[in-house]
Design an enzyme around this catalytic site. Structure first.
Site, PDB file in Angstrom:
ATOM      1  N   ASN A 174       0.940  -1.153   0.113  1.00  0.00           N
ATOM      2  CA  ASN A 174       0.026   0.012   0.024  1.00  0.00           C
ATOM      3  C   ASN A 174       0.816   1.319  -0.067  1.00  0.00           C
ATOM      4  O   ASN A 174       0.747   2.189   0.863  1.00  0.00           O
ATOM      5  CB  ASN A 174      -0.922   0.008   1.192  1.00  0.00           C
ATOM      6  CG  ASN A 174      -2.235   0.827   0.762  1.00  0.00           C
ATOM      7  OD1 ASN A 174      -2.370   1.369  -0.128  1.00  0.00           O
ATOM      8  ND2 ASN A 174      -3.169   0.921   1.993  1.00  0.00           N
TER       9      ASN A 174
ATOM     10  N   HIS B 107      -9.762   3.725   8.254  1.00  0.00           N
ATOM     11  CA  HIS B 107     -10.331   2.384   7.863  1.00  0.00           C
ATOM     12  C   HIS B 107     -11.589   2.150   8.491  1.00  0.00           C
ATOM     13  O   HIS B 107     -12.342   1.290   7.737  1.00  0.00           O
ATOM     14  CB  HIS B 107      -9.281   1.224   8.690  1.00  0.00           C
ATOM     15  CG  HIS B 107      -8.260   1.055   7.332  1.00  0.00           C
ATOM     16  ND1 HIS B 107      -6.794   1.836   7.712  1.00  0.00           N
ATOM     17  CD2 HIS B 107      -8.031   0.333   6.422  1.00  0.00           C
ATOM     18  CE1 HIS B 107      -6.182   1.382   6.596  1.00  0.00           C
ATOM     19  NE2 HIS B 107      -6.708   0.616   6.002  1.00  0.00           N
TER      20      HIS B 107
END
Length: 476
Positions: free
Chosen positions: A330, A366
């Site tokens: 990521n 998240h």
């Protein structure tokens, strides 16, 4: 538009997608997501062959294709992704390229995202409008800071080299902004990219036509890698199952088996993200968005098309410490966190505090479930221990001699095992999200991660320092 066509088939009850999802053992939303990701590649071909020559239609093509994908996946909820874009356009007009605009954008986008999570989040892996929205949140926050940095640059203020590359002296027009938001290659799952990259791309600053053969080769290579990792993910999760890890049968196995099983489960679980990023990167390359300058090789100077790279495969697969995972996995989100959160917390005057609050931001980004916070807490304590441990050991000549001897292969095997096993420990809460579930598995692992990492500063580090002082000089 393919998305609208498939939606119409679904509305009248003759869509093949539900049956196809049943055959391959997945959910309909997951298969629709995969179809949409795969659409990016042919859309890149269509853009370069038929649309690129008409400059006035470029943004409209991206907007139309992106909205088509959004409507197919989320129905009428697609409007959620347009609201923050409209808001940042209005606030930039009202407040200009200022700190106030950046703060408002940050607060509004994070608040909107968290409200979305509160309305849609469940105990399962959710594919709702919040999925592209979390990507969009980072893109718009970065955009507001880049606009502010552009004003700083105009005022003669100093900027870091990275900030200079993305600073914007002119804010985007409305169509530029919406095209940036709905860019179809990576609207759903990222990777994120700067508005500077987008505007350079649509302004023909990248040698797309001149380097078409290299571009096509690199795009196809990434696409094939993405499909390989997608297949590996499907095979891996059929062997290593979270449902099994939650069962009594799993608890009745040996403690060593449970650790290795959870580690291998995590490794294959990460392939889900890797496959998506490889496929979206292939689409970005096929559009021409990923140009990243040139490099010298034995065959001469060649163009690089890794500007939207979100995974460094060799570093990931060969990781022997958790910093390798952070460096390789990521990458664009980690770059955002470093440039727009961590470095802008410099006023705290403490790197550990800056890192801690950066991880808190990422956990909040998240979602609100406890598992996200546990995962990023794990990252914090593991990286903290690894950095200090490596700093102490690297002062020993004997440590360097070991790595220069045949014993390095044994050390590599030990460290590779360590990273795989404790990636399982770290990722379990992220996947399960709910405290009662991930705590159950942590109990089955006898809380080994807490035992290994938490006492470092108060117990293990002082003991190690004493041992290092007691060693003979030739060993030190």
């Amino acid at each position: 538009m393919i998305g609208i066509s498939l939606s119409l088939l679904s509305w009248i009850g003759i869509s093949p997608v539900p049956y196809a999802a049943y055959l391959i053992g997945t959910t309909e939303p997951a298969l629709k997501l995969l179809i949409s990701i795969l659409l990016g590649y042919p859309l890149g071909i269509i853009y370069n062959k038929y649309i690129k020559e008409y400059k006035e239609y470029r943004h409209l093509f991206f907007i139309g294709a992106g909205l088509d994908i959004a409507l197919y996946n989320f129905g009428l909820s697609f409007y959620h992704n347009a609201i923050p874009a409209i808001v940042i356009y209005i606030t930039t007009k009202l407040f200009g390229p200022s700190k106030e605009n950046a703060i408002i954008t940050f607060i509004f986008n994070m608040t909107y995202l968290l409200i979305g999570y509160a309305q849609t989040e469940s105990e399962d892996y959710d594919i709702t409008w919040t999925m592209p929205h979390c990507v969009l949140t980072l893109k718009l926050i970065a955009l507001s800071f880049d606009i502010w940095d552009g004003q700083k640059m105009k005022n003669g203020e100093s900027l870091s080299e990275n900030s200079k590359k993305t600073a914007l002296t002119n804010p985007p027009t409305f169509f530029e902004l919406i095209g940036f938001v709905y860019f179809p290659a990576c609207f759903l799952v990222g990777p994120i990219f700067s508005f500077r990259r987008y505007i350079d791309f649509v302004s023909d600053k990248f040698p797309i036509d001149k380097e078409a053969p290299m571009l096509e080769t690199q795009a196809l290579k990434r696409f094939i890698q993405g499909m390989i990792y997608l297949i590996a993910f499907q095979v891996g999760i059929s062997v290593f199952s979270m449902n099994y890890m939650l069962s009594d049968e799993f608890y009745n196995t040996s403690i060593i088996y449970r650790h290795f099983y959870s580690g291998l489960w995590a490794h294959f679980a990460l392939y889900k993200y890797i496959s998506c990023w490889l496929l979206t990167e292939a689409s970005c390359i096929r559009f021409g968005l990923s140009y990243n300058g040139t490099k010298k090789t034995e065959y001469g100077e060649v163009t690089r098309w890794d500007g939207c790279n979100n995974i460094k495969l060799m570093r990931f697969e060969g990781a022997t410490k958790f910093q390798h995972y952070i460096d390789s996995f990521n990458c664009n989100t980690n770059h955002f966190a470093a440039e727009y959160i961590y470095k802008r917390l410099k006023f705290l005057g403490n790197r550990n505090l800056s890192q801690f609050f950066t991880l808190v931001f990422l956990a909040l980004w998240h979602g609100t479930r406890s598992g996200y916070y546990m995962t990023f807490f794990n990252e914090f304590i593991i990286i903290y221990m690894e950095k200090e441990l490596e700093g102490i050991l690297s002062k020993s000549d004997y440590y360097h001699k070991l790595w220069a001897s045949p014993a390095k292969y044994l050390l590599y095997g030990i460290l590779k095992t360590y990273t795989i096993v404790f990636m399982g420990w770290s990722l379990i809460p992220f996947d399960l999200k709910v405290f009662s579930k991930w705590w159950q598995i942590y109990a089955s692992l006898y809380f080994s991660g807490f035992i290994l990492f938490l006492p470092w500063a108060l117990v293990y580090k002082p003991v190690l320092l004493k041992v290092m002082k007691m060693l003979p000089p030739h060993v030190q």
